[in-house]
Structure formats: structure tokens, C-alpha cells
Design a protein around this motif. Structure first.
Motif, PDB file in Angstrom:
ATOM      1  N   GLN A  73       0.798  -1.130  -0.116  1.00 16.04           N
ATOM      2  CA  GLN A  73      -0.103   0.070  -0.049  1.00 16.04           C
ATOM      3  C   GLN A  73       0.981   1.267   0.017  1.00 16.04           C
ATOM      4  O   GLN A  73       0.545   2.393  -0.035  1.00 16.04           O
ATOM      5  N   ASP A 127       0.007   4.052  -2.549  1.00 15.22           N
ATOM      6  CA  ASP A 127      -1.365   4.775  -2.127  1.00 15.22           C
ATOM      7  C   ASP A 127      -1.448   5.536  -0.863  1.00 15.22           C
ATOM      8  O   ASP A 127      -2.023   6.408  -0.930  1.00 15.22           O
ATOM      9  N   GLN A 186      -3.677  -9.457   0.495  1.00 18.42           N
ATOM     10  CA  GLN A 186      -5.016  -9.671   0.553  1.00 18.42           C
ATOM     11  C   GLN A 186      -5.497  -9.048   1.731  1.00 18.42           C
ATOM     12  O   GLN A 186      -6.610  -8.551   1.557  1.00 18.42           O
ATOM     13  N   ALA A 206      -5.527  -5.406   0.880  1.00 19.36           N
ATOM     14  CA  ALA A 206      -6.751  -5.163  -0.169  1.00 19.36           C
ATOM     15  C   ALA A 206      -8.077  -5.129   0.589  1.00 19.36           C
ATOM     16  O   ALA A 206      -9.094  -4.236   0.465  1.00 19.36           O
ATOM     17  N   PHE A 207      -8.248  -6.157   1.595  1.00 24.24           N
ATOM     18  CA  PHE A 207      -9.461  -6.224   2.160  1.00 24.24           C
ATOM     19  C   PHE A 207      -9.994  -5.203   2.948  1.00 24.24           C
ATOM     20  O   PHE A 207     -10.974  -4.439   2.984  1.00 24.24           O
ATOM     21  N   VAL A 243      -8.597  -2.084   2.905  1.00 24.68           N
ATOM     22  CA  VAL A 243      -8.778  -0.843   2.413  1.00 24.68           C
ATOM     23  C   VAL A 243     -10.228  -0.668   1.688  1.00 24.68           C
ATOM     24  O   VAL A 243     -10.747   0.332   1.531  1.00 24.68           O
ATOM     25  N   ALA A 244     -10.547  -2.037   0.930  1.00 27.71           N
ATOM     26  CA  ALA A 244     -11.981  -1.980   0.326  1.00 27.71           C
ATOM     27  C   ALA A 244     -13.002  -1.533   1.128  1.00 27.71           C
ATOM     28  O   ALA A 244     -13.935  -1.063   0.815  1.00 27.71           O
ATOM     29  N   HIS A 245     -12.877  -2.315   2.365  1.00 28.08           N
ATOM     30  CA  HIS A 245     -13.891  -1.933   3.272  1.00 28.08           C
ATOM     31  C   HIS A 245     -13.784  -0.819   4.529  1.00 28.08           C
ATOM     32  O   HIS A 245     -14.405  -0.517   5.419  1.00 28.08           O
ATOM     33  N   GLN A 261     -13.133   6.535   2.503  1.00 27.99           N
ATOM     34  CA  GLN A 261     -12.630   6.129   1.000  1.00 27.99           C
ATOM     35  C   GLN A 261     -11.728   7.431   0.663  1.00 27.99           C
ATOM     36  O   GLN A 261     -11.059   7.050  -0.587  1.00 27.99           O
ATOM     37  N   ARG A 276      -8.275   5.967   2.691  1.00 27.90           N
ATOM     38  CA  ARG A 276      -8.546   4.378   3.027  1.00 27.90           C
ATOM     39  C   ARG A 276      -7.683   3.689   3.633  1.00 27.90           C
ATOM     40  O   ARG A 276      -7.886   2.830   4.471  1.00 27.90           O
ATOM     41  N   TYR A 277      -6.229   4.322   3.518  1.00 25.79           N
ATOM     42  CA  TYR A 277      -5.166   3.506   4.236  1.00 25.79           C
ATOM     43  C   TYR A 277      -5.036   3.725   5.553  1.00 25.79           C
ATOM     44  O   TYR A 277      -4.660   2.772   6.395  1.00 25.79           O
TER      45      TYR A 277
END
Length: 422
Positions: free
Chosen positions: A231, A234, A373, A376-377, A379-381, A385, A388-389
Motif C-alpha cells: 500500500q 497509495d 490480501q 486489499a480487504f 482498504v476496500a471496506h 474512502q 482508505r489506508y
């Protein structure tokens, strides 16, 4: 026991093996190019790297006895698998065959990575019996430094001769380097393989709580490191876009404006990673208990995560807090690798370190599948947003705390065992 030149028999061949295989961390240089060339999604191509790390860990878990018995054979196996896998990746790209990338880069090269990573470790500990941490740190630093060395070379070759030819050229270069390493590497004079003392039952190791305490701590350190590393760009993007000088820029202009900053940060990251590999392993030589280094790494990592969360709303302070977090977690990530062999030596002995080290490296295999993974999970949730990090940092702090508890239990159980044996 150590009569001979330990630089030409141990350090130099270790670097000649570890620097080529360490280029696995250059994956980000060409993964998007592979996706574009093969008309595949980046997410699907990403499995090439995940498989490489998985097979690295699993091959190391089973290669210990071979390395213990015949270091020349393991060096040769590593060279053949790595070079064939690397060149085969180029062939697969030329044929527009994505499964070939998975097989060559992920499976075949992954086996070369695992066997090659394990091969020099015990040899260094035999040659540098009084400074085991320093010796393994220098060699493993080659693995960490490989990204800083190879990334610009890869980018130059891709621009000059193309993606496929880059794989062919570097495969030839790495073949020569690893062949020289194979020809140079040897055990100290007087060392003889003794099956009675060198062989250890994997089942007996897996039954010991100390092993699982080390395994969990190692796994968590890698998982958190990979989660943060995946990450980095980002994170820096989110932090820098809040600065006034970038206000009003289009996405393209903003990306161009911060490219140099991100490039510099990633380069410094590599320096901290390498310094951590040498520094923490050297520190372990001066401590009564090697696991103290892991405790320092976890406490440091928790502290910088908490610092980052504490200054989350202050732009300039936030940037420095983020840089401190990235640099120091990377240093701890590298230090965890270099200190592992001497930590295992303390609890299980040098005679069986190849087997115990290999088994513990299986944690790397699973971390390679879970680290990216996890990030990614989360950050996606993330509820926010825009930044996000930020949701990832408390998760990492919590995991580092679990790692600290786990390695502290190693001290407890190890101390009890030593008292009983005394």
C-alpha cells in the motif's frame, strides 16, 4: 574448523546467490506490462508473485535435509530452477500464455528461490561462529538490496530491448552469477556431515511450543510488512494530495508531480530494509537472548503505527509520521528475516538449523498469500474512502501486538526449558 578464506567460501557465494533470487521483489516493475501484453487483469497476473512466495516458503520447508547434506547440490538446484523459471517467464510472455507465467515465475522459480535462500545460511554460521548474526545479516542483505539494484536495470532494459528480451538477458546474467556462487561455496575444512546429529525429526520440532511461538511471530512480521509495502504508493498518494501545492492539479499532473517523491521514498525504503537486515542481526550478537531483537522490532513497529494514528489530521506532521512508519517497519521487516536463523540456532542448535529454518520459512509462504490480501480487504471496506489506508494502520498495530506476545512467550518457554536442562 574454519581454516580457509571465509569470504570466498561463504560471504561472496551467498551474495552471488541471494542477489539474483532477491529480484523476486522487483515484480511491481513489470507486472502491469505483463497484464497489458497478455490482455489480463492485474489481479489475475498478481498470482504469479503470490505463487512465487508460496513455493519459496514451501520448498524451503522441505529442502532443509538436502542443504544439510550437500550444499553444492542445493546451490545447483537453486541455480537451475531460478534461471529456468526466470527465462521461462519471458518465453511464456512471448507466447501470450498466462498459465506459463504462473508455472515458470510462480512454481519453478519459486522452488529456486526457496532452496537458494536456505543454502548459504548454515554455511555462514559455520564460517562465522563468533558473529553468526552479522554474517547472516550481510548475506540476507543481498536479498533485500536486490530490488534497489535490479529495478532500474530492469526498467532500462525494458525500454531498450523490450520486456521479453529483458527476461532473457537477466536470466543469462543471473546464471553466471549463481554458477560462480555454486563453484565457490563450500563448508569449512574439517566439517563432516553426520546423519546421526544432523538429522532431526520434523515432527519433534513441530511439537515444541517454542517453534510455534517463533513461527507465529515471523509470520506476523512478514504479513504486516507485506500489507504495508503493498500500500506504500497509495499511502503516499493520499498524504501528498492534501498539500496546497498540489491543489487544482489534474490526476495526470498530480501523478507526474509526485512521481519523484514516491521514487525517492521507495529507494530509501530499500536502504532501511537492507540496514535492518544487517543492523538487527548484528545487534542480536550482543544480546543474551536473540528473541529480544524481535521484541524490539515489534515495539518499534507498534510505536510508529500509534504515532501515525495520533497525528492523522496534521498534514506536515502526518507526512513525517507516515515516513517514519514506512521506513522503520521496513527495517523491522528485513531484520526479522536476518535474525531468524540465529534465533533458531539458539533454541534448536546449529546442527539442525537448515531443517528448522526451512520449516519456519513456511510462514513466509502463507504470509505471501495473506499479506497483500489483508491490506486489499481492509482498504476496500474502509469507512473513509478518501483516506482508505488509515483503516489499515490500527489493524497492523493489533497484529504487531500479537507478535510481541508470541515472541515474549518464546522467552518464557525457552527459559523454563533451560532451567529444567540445567
Amino acid at each position: 574448523m574454519t581454516k580457509g578464506n571465509r569470504w570466498t567460501s561463504a560471504i561472496i557465494p551467498a551474495l552471488l546467490i541471494h542477489i539474483p533470487i532477491g529480484t523476486v521483489y522487483c515484480w511491481s516493475v513489470f507486472k502491469q506490462l505483463i497484464a497489458d501484453r497478455l490482455h489480463a487483469s492485474p489481479a489475475s497476473v498478481e498470482w504469479g508473485f503470490s505463487l512465487a512466495i508460496f513455493f519459496l516458503g514451501m520448498s524451503a520447508a522441505f529442502a532443509g535435509p538436502m542443504v544439510e547434506k550437500n550444499i553444492r547440490k542445493s546451490a545447483l538446484v537453486s541455480m537451475i530452477c531460478f534461471v529456468v523459471g526466470f527465462a521461462g517467464t519471458g518465453v511464456s510472455i512471448a507466447l501470450n500464455f498466462l498459465p506459463g507465467v504462473f508455472i515458470c515465475y510462480g512454481v519453478i522459480m519459486g522452488v529456486g528461490l526457496g532452496v537458494g535462500y536456505l543454502t548459504p545460511v548454515k554455511n555462514l554460521m559455520l564460517w562465522f561462529a563468533d558473529n553468526k548474526g552479522l554474517a547472516t545479516g550481510i548475506a540476507v542483505a543481498g536479498f533485500g538490496l536486490a530490488k534497489a539494484i535490479a529495478s532500474p536495470v530492469m526498467e532500462f532494459l525494458i525500454g531498450a530491448v523490450g520486456l521479453v528480451a529483458m527476461f532473457y538477458i537477466l536470466a543469462a546474467v543471473y546464471a553466471v552469477m549463481m554458477l560462480i556462487g555454486f563453484l565457490l561455496i563450500k563448508r569449512p575444512a574439517g566439517w563432516v556431515y553426520d546423519p546421526a546429529t544432523s538429522h532431526v525429526s520434523r515432527r519433534s520440532i513441530l511439537r515444541k511450543p517454542v517453534f510455534w511461538g517463533i513461527w507465529i511471530a515471523f509470520y506476523i512480521n512478514i504479513t504486516c510488512g507485506l500489507a504495508l509495502i503493498s500500500q506504500e504508493k497509495d499511502i503516499l498518494h493520499d498524504v501528498l494530495k492534501a498539500f496546497p501545492q498540489y491543489a487544482g492539479l489534474s490526476p495526470t499532473e498530480f501523478a507526474a508531480a509526485i512521481a519523484g517523491v514516491i521514487g525517492l521514498v521507495l529507494a530509501v525504503d530499500s536502504v532501511f530494509n537492507t540496514a535492518g537486515r544487517v543492523g538487527f542481526s548484528t545487534l542480536s550478537d550482543h544480546l543474551k537472548r536473540r528473541e529480544t531483537v524481535y521484541q524490539v522490532i515489534f515495539i518499534m513497529s507498534i510505536a510508529v503505527c500509534v504515532l501515525q494514528m495520533a497525528v492523522n489530521s496534521i498534514d506536515n506532521a502526518l507526512l513525517w509520521a507516515v515516513l517514519a512508519m514506512l521506513f522503520l517497519v521496513n527495517a523491522g521487516y528485513g531484520g526479522g528475516f536476518s535474525t531468524l536463523p540465529v534465533l533458531l540456532d539458539q533454541h534448536f542448535g546449529t546442527k539442525t538449523v537448515s531443517t528448522t529454518h526451512g520449516l519456519t520459512l513456511s510462514a513466509w509462504a502463507f504470509a505471501g498469500l495473506s499479506g497483500n490480501q489483508l491490506a486489499a480487504f481492509v482498504v476496500a471496506h474502509a469507512p473513509d474512502q478518501v483516506h482508505r489506508y488509515a483503516a489499515l494502520i490500527p489493524v497492523l498495530a493489533g497484529l504487531f501486538t500479537v507478535g510481541l506476545i508470541s515472541i515474549s512467550l518464546v522467552t518464557y518457554f525457552g527459559g523454563r526449558r533451560e532451567v529444567r536442562e540445567a
